[in-house]
Design a protein around this motif. Structure first.
Motif, mmCIF file in Angstrom:
data_model
loop_
_atom_site.group_PDB
_atom_site.id
_atom_site.type_symbol
_atom_site.label_atom_id
_atom_site.label_comp_id
_atom_site.label_asym_id
_atom_site.label_seq_id
_atom_site.Cartn_x
_atom_site.Cartn_y
_atom_site.Cartn_z
ATOM 1 N N SER A 57 0.822 -1.212 0.000
ATOM 2 C CA SER A 57 0.000 0.000 0.000
ATOM 3 C C SER A 57 0.853 1.258 0.000
ATOM 4 C CB SER A 57 -0.957 -0.003 1.189
ATOM 5 O OG SER A 57 -0.242 0.088 2.388
ATOM 6 N N ILE A 58 2.017 1.205 0.627
ATOM 7 C CA ILE A 58 2.893 2.381 0.658
ATOM 8 C C ILE A 58 3.588 2.591 -0.682
ATOM 9 C CG2 ILE A 58 5.009 3.334 1.670
ATOM 10 C CD1 ILE A 58 4.129 2.060 4.334
ATOM 11 N N HIS A 61 0.812 1.736 -3.894
ATOM 12 C CA HIS A 61 -0.498 2.390 -3.767
ATOM 13 C C HIS A 61 -1.647 1.397 -3.945
ATOM 14 C CE1 HIS A 61 1.775 6.076 -3.698
ATOM 15 N NE2 HIS A 61 2.314 5.771 -4.853
ATOM 16 N N GLU A 62 -1.463 0.190 -3.416
ATOM 17 C CA GLU A 62 -2.534 -0.801 -3.459
ATOM 18 C C GLU A 62 -3.594 -0.432 -2.431
ATOM 19 O OE1 GLU A 62 -0.569 -4.467 -2.685
ATOM 20 O OE2 GLU A 62 0.237 -4.629 -4.707
ATOM 21 N N LYS A 63 -4.835 -0.724 -2.755
ATOM 22 C CA LYS A 63 -5.932 -0.397 -1.843
ATOM 23 C C LYS A 63 -6.132 -1.530 -0.850
ATOM 24 C CE LYS A 63 -8.129 2.611 -5.044
ATOM 25 N NZ LYS A 63 -9.327 3.191 -5.529
ATOM 26 N N GLN A 64 -6.452 -1.143 0.387
ATOM 27 C CA GLN A 64 -6.721 -2.118 1.429
ATOM 28 C C GLN A 64 -8.230 -2.197 1.645
ATOM 29 O OE1 GLN A 64 -4.736 -0.794 4.917
ATOM 30 N NE2 GLN A 64 -2.720 -0.884 4.022
#
Length: 108
Positions: A57-58, A61-64
């Motif tokens: 995610s950092i 930029h993957e969504k959680q």
């Protein structure tokens, strides 16, 4: 699909996962087994997926999903609870039952 039809980016990804995901991770695990108590080393299986999701995610930029932190809390709590209490890291607030047992040598 034959092996020739696989794009070079896929091969680079596979090589990257083999080198960094497997070899370096295994070397780090063996190092931890030699230098840490086994109980602490065993928690890597609980922490690795959480670290992977946070790293993704950092940097990518993957969504959680919204429940990520709720689902991550029990493994993190288990890891924190597995740290042995010593004189150096003894908590400030004592459990009265444990305090009584320590004073009466139940843990020897």
């Amino acid at each position: 699909m034959s092996l020739v039809e696989i794009p070079w980016q896929a091969w680079v990804s596979i090589i990257y996962l083999v080198v960094f995901g497997s070899m370096i991770g295994f070397i780090a695990y063996i190092y931890a087994l030699q230098h840490l108590p086994t109980e602490q080393t065993a928690i890597y299986a609980y922490i690795n997926p959480i670290v992977a999701i946070i790293t993704g995610s950092i940097f990518l930029h993957e969504k959680q999903v919204s429940s990520f932190w709720q689902e991550s809390l029990p493994p993190l709590q288990a890891c924190i609870w597995s740290i042995p209490v010593t004189e150096a890291n003894k908590p400030i607030l004592y459990n009265p039952v444990i305090f009584y047992a320590e004073k009466h040598a139940f843990f020897e």
